[in-house]
Design a protein around this motif. Structure first.
Motif, PDB file in Angstrom:
ATOM      1  N   LEU A   1       0.832  -1.196   0.000  1.00 30.06           N
ATOM      2  CA  LEU A   1       0.000   0.000   0.000  1.00 30.06           C
ATOM      3  C   LEU A   1       0.872   1.254   0.000  1.00 30.06           C
ATOM      4  CD1 LEU A   1      -3.059   0.888   0.312  1.00 30.06           C
ATOM      5  CD2 LEU A   1      -2.525   1.193   2.740  1.00 30.06           C
ATOM      6  N   PHE A   2       0.490   2.240  -0.820  1.00 29.94           N
ATOM      7  CA  PHE A   2       1.198   3.514  -0.886  1.00 29.94           C
ATOM      8  C   PHE A   2       0.195   4.654  -0.770  1.00 29.94           C
ATOM      9  CE2 PHE A   2       4.004   0.612  -3.077  1.00 29.94           C
ATOM     10  CZ  PHE A   2       5.283   1.026  -2.726  1.00 29.94           C
ATOM     11  N   VAL A   3       0.603   5.748  -0.128  1.00 26.84           N
ATOM     12  CA  VAL A   3      -0.167   6.980  -0.197  1.00 26.84           C
ATOM     13  C   VAL A   3       0.353   7.752  -1.409  1.00 26.84           C
ATOM     14  CG1 VAL A   3       1.346   8.178   1.468  1.00 26.84           C
ATOM     15  CG2 VAL A   3      -0.951   9.047   1.020  1.00 26.84           C
ATOM     16  N   ILE A   4      -0.570   8.295  -2.203  1.00 27.80           N
ATOM     17  CA  ILE A   4      -0.213   8.886  -3.487  1.00 27.80           C
ATOM     18  C   ILE A   4      -0.808  10.286  -3.608  1.00 27.80           C
ATOM     19  CG2 ILE A   4      -0.041   6.617  -4.574  1.00 27.80           C
ATOM     20  CD1 ILE A   4      -2.768   7.113  -5.881  1.00 27.80           C
ATOM     21  N   ASP A   5      -0.625  10.897  -4.761  1.00 22.28           N
ATOM     22  CA  ASP A   5      -1.208  12.191  -5.118  1.00 22.28           C
ATOM     23  C   ASP A   5      -0.523  13.312  -4.328  1.00 22.28           C
ATOM     24  OD1 ASP A   5      -3.204  13.585  -6.750  1.00 22.28           O
ATOM     25  OD2 ASP A   5      -4.137  14.094  -4.864  1.00 22.28           O
ATOM     26  N   GLU A   6      -1.166  13.851  -3.305  1.00 30.91           N
ATOM     27  CA  GLU A   6      -0.589  14.909  -2.487  1.00 30.91           C
ATOM     28  C   GLU A   6      -0.955  14.644  -1.031  1.00 30.91           C
ATOM     29  OE1 GLU A   6      -2.328  18.810  -3.015  1.00 30.91           O
ATOM     30  OE2 GLU A   6      -4.253  17.960  -3.565  1.00 30.91           O
TER      31      GLU A   6
END
Length: 318
Positions: A216-221
């Motif tokens: 799992l990754f946090v993406i965008d901003e």
């Protein structure tokens, strides 16, 4: 704050990019994304989106957002991995391509903004979250709540959605949703904790997540004035007691201006945004960056596209 650089940049704001050699392009509300294989190059423009419409540009907005997102991604990488690989320019992030979840995870510590407007109208039940009766605007929740929304394509509207509907529609598996909500709560608490040390309240925020394989990754901003709400902490209690609006350093300033001064909340003809309003919002974005990071931001007016291309060439991306 000396606003001369902001005024000088009004005619140089970054509205869009055209860099097809970077990869397959995709234009979002604020970011121009180019994909090549497993790599994304995200260019944060100066476009201002409000109520799901792109309305104008704000001087140095893209630089502030990209720099601040990089700051927060670095500060929170011990909680959940993020997609950042490189930041070759103030407006550019090179990231690993993830399979995104079609859900925006909104975490809220206070009853305000669009949720307050929904609460007033009685349309706040779409999230499947219980609310007490008789709450006041800007009330603090006992614990942060999650109010997810669908992730709509550019030009379409995000819609509120409940956890039950997310699972029934297969937008995330139960295991992935449990991981996402745990990560979102952890990121939000870390953000609130740091913001307090900077004299600010992180009121609410939006996260997006993706996967590479099973990771799992946090993406965008993350935790920017576009995706988050920030209040000045030492003024909260007095303003709340008097029923006054909070002192804000985020995009809610322009939303309130649009509602009050132009009677615009997403429907009808798009209003023109005067230059003084554009500069005023820019000062708040810069102030948010400097308060959060504890560093000043040296702003240099000029051609943002040319600078981006120069830096991308220097790093071998062009």
């Amino acid at each position: 704050m000396n606003t001369s650089a902001l005024h000088a940049q009004l005619t140089h704001t970054l509205r869009q990019t055209d860099l097809p050699s970077l990869g397959t392009p995709y234009k979002g509300k604020v970011r121009d994304t180019y994909r090549k294989g497993d790599t994304l190059i995200l260019v944060t423009s100066d476009r201002l989106s409000a109520f799901d419409h792109v309305l104008t540009t704000i001087p140095f907005k893209g630089e502030v957002l990209n720099r601040l997102a990089a700051f927060w991604f670095d500060r929170t990488k011990h909680i959940v991995p993020n997609h950042v690989l490189d930041v070759p320019d103030a407006n550019v992030t090179v990231a690993r391509a993830c399979q995104p979840f079609s859900v925006e995870v909104v975490v809220r510590g206070y009853l305000t903004g669009s949720l307050w407007r929904d609460y007033e109208k009685g349309t706040h039940t779409a999230y499947g979250v219980p609310f007490a009766q008789g709450l006041r605007k800007d009330s603090a929740f006992e614990a942060p709540i999650l109010t997810p929304s669908t992730k709509a394509e550019y030009g379409k509207h995000d819609e509120p959605i409940s956890e039950a509907e997310i699972l029934s529609r297969g937008l995330a598996t139960p295991r992935d949703w449990a991981r996402i909500t745990e990560a979102a709560r952890g990121l939000f608490l870390e953000g609130q904790k740091w913001a307090r040390t900077r004299g600010l309240i992180l009121v609410d925020t939006k996260y997006e997540f993706g996967k590479v394989g099973d990771e799992l990754f946090v993406i965008d901003e993350m935790h920017t004035p576009d995706s988050s709400r920030y209040w000045v902490a030492d003024e909260y209690e007095a303003r709340f007691a008097k029923g006054e609006d909070q002192k804000m350093l985020d995009k809610e300033n322009i939303r309130q201006w649009l509602i009050r001064e132009r009677n615009f909340s997403g429907h009808g003809a798009l209003p023109a945004i005067p230059d003084d309003v554009r500069v005023d919002l820019a000062t708040k974005y810069v102030a948010a960056y400097e308060r959060i990071t504890g560093t000043s931001l040296a702003l240099t007016p000029g051609d943002v596209n040319a600078r981006i291309e120069e830096h991308l060439r220097a790093k071998g991306y062009l």
